[in-house]
Design an enzyme around this catalytic site. Structure first.
Site, mmCIF file in Angstrom:
data_model
loop_
_atom_site.group_PDB
_atom_site.id
_atom_site.type_symbol
_atom_site.label_atom_id
_atom_site.label_comp_id
_atom_site.label_asym_id
_atom_site.label_seq_id
_atom_site.Cartn_x
_atom_site.Cartn_y
_atom_site.Cartn_z
ATOM 1 N N THR A 191 -0.006 7.576 -2.140
ATOM 2 C CA THR A 191 -0.230 6.273 -1.520
ATOM 3 C C THR A 191 -1.377 6.365 -0.522
ATOM 4 O O THR A 191 -1.735 7.437 -0.049
ATOM 5 C CB THR A 191 1.022 5.792 -0.767
ATOM 6 O OG1 THR A 191 1.298 6.726 0.274
ATOM 7 C CG2 THR A 191 2.201 5.665 -1.689
ATOM 8 N N ARG A 248 0.825 -1.209 0.000
ATOM 9 C CA ARG A 248 0.000 0.000 0.000
ATOM 10 C C ARG A 248 0.858 1.258 0.000
ATOM 11 O O ARG A 248 0.398 2.333 -0.347
ATOM 12 C CB ARG A 248 -0.946 0.004 1.195
ATOM 13 C CG ARG A 248 -0.239 0.125 2.519
ATOM 14 C CD ARG A 248 -1.230 -0.052 3.675
ATOM 15 N NE ARG A 248 -0.534 0.008 4.932
ATOM 16 C CZ ARG A 248 -0.668 1.010 5.799
ATOM 17 N NH1 ARG A 248 -1.500 1.989 5.535
ATOM 18 N NH2 ARG A 248 0.002 1.006 6.915
ATOM 19 N N HIS A 249 2.124 1.124 0.366
ATOM 20 C CA HIS A 249 3.022 2.274 0.408
ATOM 21 C C HIS A 249 3.571 2.644 -0.964
ATOM 22 O O HIS A 249 4.255 3.651 -1.091
ATOM 23 C CB HIS A 249 4.179 1.993 1.371
ATOM 24 C CG HIS A 249 3.717 1.701 2.761
ATOM 25 N ND1 HIS A 249 3.181 2.677 3.563
ATOM 26 C CD2 HIS A 249 3.686 0.554 3.456
ATOM 27 C CE1 HIS A 249 2.833 2.138 4.722
ATOM 28 N NE2 HIS A 249 3.129 0.849 4.678
ATOM 29 N N SER A 250 3.280 1.830 -1.964
ATOM 30 C CA SER A 250 3.802 2.108 -3.302
ATOM 31 C C SER A 250 2.704 2.132 -4.364
ATOM 32 O O SER A 250 2.966 1.897 -5.538
ATOM 33 C CB SER A 250 4.876 1.075 -3.649
ATOM 34 O OG SER A 250 5.972 1.230 -2.784
#
Length: 121
Positions: free
Chosen positions: A119, A45-47
């Protein structure tokens, strides 16, 4: 015309991208599109922003045209969409400092609208 109305015509990449020097364009005809995220962590989810930018680059036919820019600490690619030039920016820094890459790239261009594929947190 491809999916989502994206045109594949007129796509190009200039060697000038590697220096953050872009050909002059009329105001409002160039967009900086930044894919925010953490490099090296695909599928998280961070990318999400980088994944969205990668998909956009594939649809515009410039997925293999990334050029590293050390001054911006990012990879850049140029694409055309209609009569507008898109500058795709993929920061090479961690998410917490992606803004520095975007700010440096924007500072090298005259006033340019910025779209950020961010993000989810």
């Amino acid at each position: 015309m491809g999916p989502f109305g994206l045109s594949r015509g007129g796509l190009w990449l200039s060697l000038a991208v590697s220096r953050c020097v872009l050909e002059p364009r009329p105001p409002g005809k160039r967009w900086l599109v930044a894919g925010l995220g953490n490099p090296g962590l695909p599928g998280t989810r961070h990318s999400v922003g980088m994944a969205v930018l990668g998909q956009l680059a594939r649809r515009l036919g410039v997925a293999e045209s990334w050029a590293r820019d050390r001054r911006c600490a990012a990879d850049l690619a140029l694409a055309s969409l209609g009569d507008a030039q898109l500058v795709l920016l993929r920061p090479r820094r961690l998410m917490i400092v992606n803004g520095r890459s975007v700010a440096r790239a924007r500072a090298t261009m005259e006033s340019v609208p910025v779209l950020a594929a961010s993000t989810l947190t």
